[in-house]
Design a protein around this motif. Structure first.
Motif, PDB file in Angstrom:
ATOM      1  N   ASP A   1      14.610 -18.991   9.210  1.00  0.00           N
ATOM      2  CA  ASP A   1      14.567 -19.988   7.981  1.00  0.00           C
ATOM      3  C   ASP A   1      15.279 -21.617   8.195  1.00  0.00           C
ATOM      4  O   ASP A   1      14.332 -21.950   7.652  1.00  0.00           O
ATOM      5  CB  ASP A   1      15.527 -19.721   6.748  1.00  0.00           C
ATOM      6  CG  ASP A   1      15.302 -18.088   5.792  1.00  0.00           C
ATOM      7  OD1 ASP A   1      13.385 -17.801   6.877  1.00  0.00           O
ATOM      8  OD2 ASP A   1      15.920 -17.606   5.720  1.00  0.00           O
ATOM      9  N   SER A   2      15.887 -21.578   9.263  1.00  0.00           N
ATOM     10  CA  SER A   2      16.436 -22.721   9.403  1.00  0.00           C
ATOM     11  C   SER A   2      15.406 -23.688   9.855  1.00  0.00           C
ATOM     12  O   SER A   2      15.715 -24.740   9.498  1.00  0.00           O
ATOM     13  CB  SER A   2      17.555 -23.292  10.281  1.00  0.00           C
ATOM     14  OG  SER A   2      17.647 -22.124  11.689  1.00  0.00           O
TER      15      SER A   2
ATOM     16  N   VAL B   1       8.085 -29.115   0.639  1.00  0.00           N
ATOM     17  CA  VAL B   1       8.802 -29.023  -0.371  1.00  0.00           C
ATOM     18  C   VAL B   1       8.251 -27.016  -0.195  1.00  0.00           C
ATOM     19  O   VAL B   1       7.045 -26.661   0.314  1.00  0.00           O
ATOM     20  CB  VAL B   1       7.987 -28.677  -1.932  1.00  0.00           C
ATOM     21  CG1 VAL B   1       8.910 -28.024  -2.651  1.00  0.00           C
ATOM     22  CG2 VAL B   1       8.492 -30.407  -1.875  1.00  0.00           C
ATOM     23  N   VAL B   2       9.577 -26.217   0.444  1.00  0.00           N
ATOM     24  CA  VAL B   2       9.280 -25.340   0.836  1.00  0.00           C
ATOM     25  C   VAL B   2       9.138 -24.456  -0.577  1.00  0.00           C
ATOM     26  O   VAL B   2       9.872 -24.039  -1.629  1.00  0.00           O
ATOM     27  CB  VAL B   2      10.574 -24.667   1.517  1.00  0.00           C
ATOM     28  CG1 VAL B   2      10.983 -23.355   2.017  1.00  0.00           C
ATOM     29  CG2 VAL B   2      11.213 -25.156   2.851  1.00  0.00           C
ATOM     30  N   LEU B   3       7.808 -22.788  -0.741  1.00  0.00           N
ATOM     31  CA  LEU B   3       7.963 -22.084  -1.312  1.00  0.00           C
ATOM     32  C   LEU B   3       7.967 -21.204  -0.787  1.00  0.00           C
ATOM     33  O   LEU B   3       7.256 -20.667   0.249  1.00  0.00           O
ATOM     34  CB  LEU B   3       6.734 -22.302  -1.744  1.00  0.00           C
ATOM     35  CG  LEU B   3       6.061 -21.106  -3.195  1.00  0.00           C
ATOM     36  CD1 LEU B   3       6.640 -21.348  -4.102  1.00  0.00           C
ATOM     37  CD2 LEU B   3       4.739 -21.202  -2.977  1.00  0.00           C
ATOM     38  N   THR B   4       9.320 -19.884  -1.285  1.00  0.00           N
ATOM     39  CA  THR B   4       9.308 -18.817  -1.244  1.00  0.00           C
ATOM     40  C   THR B   4      10.177 -18.016  -1.686  1.00  0.00           C
ATOM     41  O   THR B   4       9.935 -18.429  -3.028  1.00  0.00           O
ATOM     42  CB  THR B   4      10.465 -19.175   0.274  1.00  0.00           C
ATOM     43  OG1 THR B   4      11.185 -18.196   0.950  1.00  0.00           O
ATOM     44  CG2 THR B   4      12.301 -19.752  -0.983  1.00  0.00           C
ATOM     45  N   HIS B   5      10.330 -16.715  -1.818  1.00  0.00           N
ATOM     46  CA  HIS B   5      10.423 -15.528  -1.876  1.00  0.00           C
ATOM     47  C   HIS B   5      12.404 -14.894  -1.641  1.00  0.00           C
ATOM     48  O   HIS B   5      12.686 -13.858  -2.077  1.00  0.00           O
ATOM     49  CB  HIS B   5       9.441 -14.088  -1.896  1.00  0.00           C
ATOM     50  CG  HIS B   5      10.633 -13.379  -3.170  1.00  0.00           C
ATOM     51  ND1 HIS B   5      10.124 -13.185  -4.057  1.00  0.00           N
ATOM     52  CD2 HIS B   5      10.201 -11.685  -2.031  1.00  0.00           C
ATOM     53  CE1 HIS B   5      10.523 -11.398  -4.445  1.00  0.00           C
ATOM     54  NE2 HIS B   5      10.532 -11.018  -3.137  1.00  0.00           N
ATOM     55  N   ASP B   6      12.420 -15.674  -0.590  1.00  0.00           N
ATOM     56  CA  ASP B   6      13.593 -15.133   0.109  1.00  0.00           C
ATOM     57  C   ASP B   6      15.167 -16.379  -0.448  1.00  0.00           C
ATOM     58  O   ASP B   6      15.220 -17.825  -1.076  1.00  0.00           O
ATOM     59  CB  ASP B   6      13.690 -15.752   1.789  1.00  0.00           C
ATOM     60  CG  ASP B   6      14.527 -15.444   1.912  1.00  0.00           C
ATOM     61  OD1 ASP B   6      15.616 -15.234   1.930  1.00  0.00           O
ATOM     62  OD2 ASP B   6      14.996 -15.649   3.905  1.00  0.00           O
ATOM     63  N   LEU B   7      16.081 -16.161  -0.496  1.00  0.00           N
ATOM     64  CA  LEU B   7      16.941 -16.390  -1.773  1.00  0.00           C
ATOM     65  C   LEU B   7      18.251 -17.422   0.132  1.00  0.00           C
ATOM     66  O   LEU B   7      19.085 -18.391  -0.131  1.00  0.00           O
ATOM     67  CB  LEU B   7      18.010 -15.485  -2.072  1.00  0.00           C
ATOM     68  CG  LEU B   7      17.937 -14.803  -2.909  1.00  0.00           C
ATOM     69  CD1 LEU B   7      18.777 -13.835  -3.680  1.00  0.00           C
ATOM     70  CD2 LEU B   7      16.950 -15.553  -4.217  1.00  0.00           C
ATOM     71  N   ASP B   8      17.489 -16.922   1.145  1.00  0.00           N
ATOM     72  CA  ASP B   8      18.041 -17.537   2.473  1.00  0.00           C
ATOM     73  C   ASP B   8      17.938 -19.441   2.712  1.00  0.00           C
ATOM     74  O   ASP B   8      19.060 -19.352   2.764  1.00  0.00           O
ATOM     75  CB  ASP B   8      18.144 -16.922   3.654  1.00  0.00           C
ATOM     76  CG  ASP B   8      18.245 -15.598   3.676  1.00  0.00           C
ATOM     77  OD1 ASP B   8      19.186 -14.927   2.813  1.00  0.00           O
ATOM     78  OD2 ASP B   8      17.631 -15.230   4.955  1.00  0.00           O
ATOM     79  N   PHE B   9      16.804 -19.560   1.882  1.00  0.00           N
ATOM     80  CA  PHE B   9      17.030 -21.011   1.653  1.00  0.00           C
ATOM     81  C   PHE B   9      17.368 -22.028   0.826  1.00  0.00           C
ATOM     82  O   PHE B   9      18.320 -22.914   1.114  1.00  0.00           O
ATOM     83  CB  PHE B   9      15.431 -21.655   1.216  1.00  0.00           C
ATOM     84  CG  PHE B   9      14.170 -20.641   2.115  1.00  0.00           C
ATOM     85  CD1 PHE B   9      14.024 -22.152   3.718  1.00  0.00           C
ATOM     86  CD2 PHE B   9      13.845 -19.895   2.514  1.00  0.00           C
ATOM     87  CE1 PHE B   9      13.023 -21.632   4.285  1.00  0.00           C
ATOM     88  CE2 PHE B   9      12.997 -19.512   3.690  1.00  0.00           C
ATOM     89  CZ  PHE B   9      12.861 -20.454   4.500  1.00  0.00           C
ATOM     90  N   SER B  10      17.902 -21.191  -0.786  1.00  0.00           N
ATOM     91  CA  SER B  10      18.697 -21.811  -1.439  1.00  0.00           C
ATOM     92  C   SER B  10      20.592 -21.923  -0.943  1.00  0.00           C
ATOM     93  O   SER B  10      21.026 -22.636  -0.748  1.00  0.00           O
ATOM     94  CB  SER B  10      18.748 -21.333  -2.683  1.00  0.00           C
ATOM     95  OG  SER B  10      19.064 -19.614  -2.175  1.00  0.00           O
TER      96      SER B  10
END
Length: 124
Positions: free
Chosen positions: A37-38, A50-59
């Motif tokens: 993710d990094s 802008v990143v669109l995701t379903h992953d909480l790791d980005f926040s």
């Protein structure tokens, strides 16, 4: 605004976004399928996505680094199909476009949308 769709979301999102007039690319077209993710965050930041995701790791990355960019839009729903939540995502993207350009974390859930301006501050 241009979106970088994360690997955990279907490439079908591209059609929905393009139809709404939003430029987008799926990570599978740009980088390694198993990229951390990094790496995705760094690519998005350098290239103005802008990143669109379903992953909480980005926040979590934004919180840990107190980063100001890239903005992240996270979909928090059981069904992340563009057929199910696509219209709600498009509405939120349009309403929050200025904030996302400046740096924000936008969380879209089936029954609400929340926005936090970057950098994320620890709450006391």
């Amino acid at each position: 605004m241009k979106l970088l769709v994360d690997m955990n979301l279907s490439p079908r999102w591209l059609g929905v976004l393009f139809e709404a007039g939003i430029e987008a690319a799926h990570w599978s077209m740009l980088g390694a399928h198993n990229a951390p993710d990094s790496e995705i965050m760094a690519y998005a930041s350098v290239n103005g996505y802008v990143v669109l995701t379903h992953d909480l790791d980005f926040s979590a990355i934004l919180a840990a680094t107190q980063g100001e960019k890239p903005s992240v839009v996270q979909i928090r729903a059981e069904d992340v199909s563009p057929d199910v939540i696509g219209k709600q995502v498009i509405v939120a993207l349009r309403q929050m476009a200025a904030e996302l350009e400046d740096g924000a974390l936008l969380t879209i859930e089936p029954n609400r949308t929340r926005l936090r301006v970057l950098p994320l501050q620890l709450r006391s």
